[in-house]
Write a protein that holds these residues in place. Structure first.
Motif, PDB file in Angstrom:
ATOM      1  N   ALA A 134       0.842  -1.202   0.000  1.00  0.00           N
ATOM      2  CA  ALA A 134       0.000   0.000   0.000  1.00  0.00           C
ATOM      3  C   ALA A 134       0.873   1.246   0.000  1.00  0.00           C
ATOM      4  N   LYS A 135       0.386   2.309  -0.650  1.00  0.00           N
ATOM      5  CA  LYS A 135       1.061   3.607  -0.662  1.00  0.00           C
ATOM      6  C   LYS A 135       0.011   4.702  -0.488  1.00  0.00           C
ATOM      7  N   ILE A 136       0.426   5.827   0.071  1.00  0.00           N
ATOM      8  CA  ILE A 136      -0.514   6.890   0.424  1.00  0.00           C
ATOM      9  C   ILE A 136      -0.257   8.148  -0.392  1.00  0.00           C
ATOM     10  N   THR A 137      -1.344   8.837  -0.758  1.00  0.00           N
ATOM     11  CA  THR A 137      -1.272  10.136  -1.433  1.00  0.00           C
ATOM     12  C   THR A 137      -2.299  11.068  -0.809  1.00  0.00           C
ATOM     13  N   GLY A 138      -2.277  12.308  -1.251  1.00  0.00           N
ATOM     14  CA  GLY A 138      -3.329  13.240  -0.883  1.00  0.00           C
ATOM     15  C   GLY A 138      -4.644  12.863  -1.540  1.00  0.00           C
ATOM     16  N   GLY A 139      -5.736  13.437  -1.017  1.00  0.00           N
ATOM     17  CA  GLY A 139      -7.059  13.161  -1.571  1.00  0.00           C
ATOM     18  C   GLY A 139      -7.533  14.218  -2.560  1.00  0.00           C
ATOM     19  N   TYR A 140      -6.916  15.407  -2.531  1.00  0.00           N
ATOM     20  CA  TYR A 140      -7.208  16.494  -3.457  1.00  0.00           C
ATOM     21  C   TYR A 140      -8.689  16.847  -3.508  1.00  0.00           C
ATOM     22  N   GLY A 141      -9.383  16.603  -4.617  1.00  0.00           N
ATOM     23  CA  GLY A 141     -10.785  17.001  -4.726  1.00  0.00           C
ATOM     24  C   GLY A 141     -11.778  16.087  -4.048  1.00  0.00           C
ATOM     25  N   LEU A 142     -11.289  15.036  -3.420  1.00  0.00           N
ATOM     26  CA  LEU A 142     -12.172  14.133  -2.680  1.00  0.00           C
ATOM     27  C   LEU A 142     -12.534  14.716  -1.319  1.00  0.00           C
ATOM     28  N   PRO A 143     -13.653  14.326  -0.741  1.00  0.00           N
ATOM     29  CA  PRO A 143     -13.919  14.671   0.655  1.00  0.00           C
ATOM     30  C   PRO A 143     -12.934  14.002   1.610  1.00  0.00           C
ATOM     31  N   ALA A 144     -12.350  12.883   1.216  1.00  0.00           N
ATOM     32  CA  ALA A 144     -11.314  12.228   2.017  1.00  0.00           C
ATOM     33  C   ALA A 144     -10.010  13.013   1.915  1.00  0.00           C
ATOM     34  N   ARG A 145      -9.339  13.159   3.058  1.00  0.00           N
ATOM     35  CA  ARG A 145      -8.074  13.908   3.060  1.00  0.00           C
ATOM     36  C   ARG A 145      -6.966  13.147   2.334  1.00  0.00           C
ATOM     37  N   TYR A 146      -7.008  11.831   2.417  1.00  0.00           N
ATOM     38  CA  TYR A 146      -5.961  11.007   1.815  1.00  0.00           C
ATOM     39  C   TYR A 146      -6.576   9.853   1.031  1.00  0.00           C
TER      40      TYR A 146
END
Length: 243
Positions: A134-146
């Protein structure tokens, strides 16, 4: 390719109220308060859940001597949500990605579209992802932060599917992510049998919650197909029994 860093910092530094102005789904976002925890969900959907109940013989064969006792604290940390994962306002949503992390069909494509182009630009820098990792990124235009991206196995490979959920939850712990939403990983075009997948997923999530119960406020299973809803109705009472 770059150009995501400033946008990522800007969005993550915003208050919830300010971020809501930038959600690409507009006002259709779903807050955690509108996703009932498992005990409340069962009360509201008792007939449908009970209708799907597994037989005692099937449960005995499945558990093979394991015992899952009622745990009121853990039960409040689990939810079932039927709907669009890209509308959930949580700390992180999980993306059922491919090894490139550069987008695809199904949930993967939906998350990339809903997040916007900056998600793709950040994913380009990650060098892909191994199956089961698994790898993590920002959520950008999503309501989720990541977004936590994980790559499920093709076909029925329990150790790799278990690794997906374990690595996602460990990544959440490492990044202080307390509310997390999973889609059904590998059960679509990757061909993992739906029922067999749930019988891998629920015990590993329970084990992780037991070991790290102070690290999570909610783990949501985001479902779309009736077959998956029925299967979760069948097995949630087995692995997260209510008093």
């Amino acid at each position: 390719m770059a150009g995501f860093e400033d946008e990522k910092r800007r969005i993550l530094s915003m208050s919830v109220e300010d971020r809501r102005k930038h959600y690409r789904c507009g006002p259709k976002f779903v807050t955690l308060s509108n996703v009932p925890a498992w005990p409340e969900y069962y009360t509201k959907n008792k007939f449908m859940v009970d209708k799907c109940a597994a037989s005692k013989d099937a449960i005995t064969r499945l558990l093979s001597g394991s015992i899952y006792t009622p745990d009121a604290e853990l039960n409040k940390k689990i939810s079932v949500f039927t709907g669009d994962i890209t509308t959930l306002e949580v700390d992180a949503v999980v993306n059922a990605a491919n090894n490139s992390l550069l987008g695809g069909g199904g949930v993967d494509g939906a998350i990339h579209r809903a997040a916007g182009g900056a998600l793709y630009r950040e994913c380009v820098t990650l060098g892909g992802c191994d199956t089961g990792d698994a790898k993590i990124t920002g959520g950008y235009g999503l309501p989720a932060r990541y977004v936590i991206h994980t790559v499920g196995p093709m076909g029925e490979k329990p150790a790799l599917l278990e690794s997906c959920y374990r690595r996602v939850m460990q990544t959440a712990i490492d990044n202080n992510i307390r509310t997390l939403a999973f889609p059904c990983i590998s059960t679509g075009v990757y061909g993992y049998p739906n029922e067999a997948a749930v019988c891998v997923v629920l015990p590993v999530v329970r084990t992780m919650l037991e070991a790290h119960r102070d690290k999570f406020d909610r783990v949501i299973f985001c479902l779309f197909l009736k077959v998956d809803i029925d299967i979760y109705h069948r097995y949630l009472p087995v692995f997260f029994p209510l008093p």
